[in-house]
Design an enzyme around this catalytic site. Structure first.
Site, PDB file in Angstrom:
ATOM      1  N   ILE A  31       0.829  -1.214   0.000  1.00  0.00           N
ATOM      2  CA  ILE A  31       0.000   0.000   0.000  1.00  0.00           C
ATOM      3  C   ILE A  31       0.861   1.261   0.000  1.00  0.00           C
ATOM      4  O   ILE A  31       0.398   2.339  -0.382  1.00  0.00           O
ATOM      5  CB  ILE A  31      -0.948  -0.022   1.239  1.00  0.00           C
ATOM      6  CG1 ILE A  31      -2.174   0.839   1.012  1.00  0.00           C
ATOM      7  CG2 ILE A  31      -0.213   0.371   2.517  1.00  0.00           C
ATOM      8  CD1 ILE A  31      -3.269   0.631   2.052  1.00  0.00           C
ATOM      9  N   GLY A  93      12.186  -2.405  11.228  1.00  0.00           N
ATOM     10  CA  GLY A  93      11.122  -1.791  10.432  1.00  0.00           C
ATOM     11  C   GLY A  93       9.900  -2.664  10.254  1.00  0.00           C
ATOM     12  O   GLY A  93       8.986  -2.298   9.512  1.00  0.00           O
ATOM     13  N   SER A  95       6.384  -3.934  10.728  1.00  0.00           N
ATOM     14  CA  SER A  95       5.170  -3.327  11.292  1.00  0.00           C
ATOM     15  C   SER A  95       3.983  -4.289  11.268  1.00  0.00           C
ATOM     16  O   SER A  95       3.008  -4.069  11.983  1.00  0.00           O
ATOM     17  CB  SER A  95       4.812  -2.046  10.537  1.00  0.00           C
ATOM     18  OG  SER A  95       4.607  -2.322   9.159  1.00  0.00           O
ATOM     19  N   HIS A 100       6.329 -12.090   6.042  1.00  0.00           N
ATOM     20  CA  HIS A 100       6.162 -11.655   4.650  1.00  0.00           C
ATOM     21  C   HIS A 100       7.516 -11.259   4.081  1.00  0.00           C
ATOM     22  O   HIS A 100       8.450 -10.927   4.823  1.00  0.00           O
ATOM     23  CB  HIS A 100       5.174 -10.485   4.554  1.00  0.00           C
ATOM     24  CG  HIS A 100       5.552  -9.298   5.392  1.00  0.00           C
ATOM     25  ND1 HIS A 100       5.275  -9.221   6.744  1.00  0.00           N
ATOM     26  CD2 HIS A 100       6.186  -8.146   5.088  1.00  0.00           C
ATOM     27  CE1 HIS A 100       5.710  -8.074   7.226  1.00  0.00           C
ATOM     28  NE2 HIS A 100       6.292  -7.407   6.237  1.00  0.00           N
ATOM     29  N   HIS A 102       9.236  -8.736   1.044  1.00  0.00           N
ATOM     30  CA  HIS A 102       9.040  -7.636   0.096  1.00  0.00           C
ATOM     31  C   HIS A 102       9.810  -7.956  -1.184  1.00  0.00           C
ATOM     32  O   HIS A 102      11.000  -8.292  -1.130  1.00  0.00           O
ATOM     33  CB  HIS A 102       9.624  -6.327   0.656  1.00  0.00           C
ATOM     34  CG  HIS A 102       8.992  -5.840   1.927  1.00  0.00           C
ATOM     35  ND1 HIS A 102       8.146  -4.767   1.976  1.00  0.00           N
ATOM     36  CD2 HIS A 102       9.105  -6.280   3.217  1.00  0.00           C
ATOM     37  CE1 HIS A 102       7.756  -4.550   3.221  1.00  0.00           C
ATOM     38  NE2 HIS A 102       8.340  -5.461   4.003  1.00  0.00           N
TER      39      HIS A 102
END
Ligand code: DGP
Length: 114
Positions: A31, A93, A95, A100, A102
């Site tokens: 997002i 970092g 959150s 997961h 990236h």
């Protein structure tokens, strides 16, 4: 997990821009993209909060995740290079505490990262 954002994305109660999926993995656009291509790859099942909880029984899931990432990178024509990152812990970092990875690409990616 009832209170997990990414479990809700898997279940569809929170919308996402889905890119691809396999039996075990869902890929959708971040997002808040940090690169022209920024896709999150997650196991559909909440098997770990972060990479530090992974072990041998997750091997098939991880192989599927890496294979799907390579397919997405090829489809996005990331011939100049791409990167997979997984943050472990708030200090790095992280959150969202559903494991997961990236997938980043589409711009020069410096090394070492900041
Ligand atoms: P991390 O910081 O490594 O835990 O990455 C979590 C990522 O999740 C972050 O880059 C932003 C993204 N994100 C947070 N909420 C949503 C959401 O509701 N939808 C989508 N598509 N991505 C989200």
């Amino acid at each position: 997990m009832a209170d997990c954002l990414f479990c809700k994305i898997v279940g569809g109660s929170i919308p996402s821009e889905r890119v691809a999926e396999t039996e075990r993995i869902l890929a959708f656009r971040d997002i808040n993209p940090a690169a022209p291509t920024h896709v999150l790859l997650i196991p559909k099942e909440h098997v770990a909060d972060s990479a530090e909880q992974l072990h041998g029984e997750h091997g098939l899931m991880l192989a599927e995740l890496f294979g799907l990432a390579a397919e997405i990178a090829a489809e996005a024509h990331l011939e100049e290079g791409w990167r997979l990152v997984t943050n472990v812990g708030a200090g790095a970092g992280q959150s969202v505490f559903h494991f997961h990875v990236h997938l980043l690409g589409g711009r020069p990616l410096g090394w070492p990262p900041g």
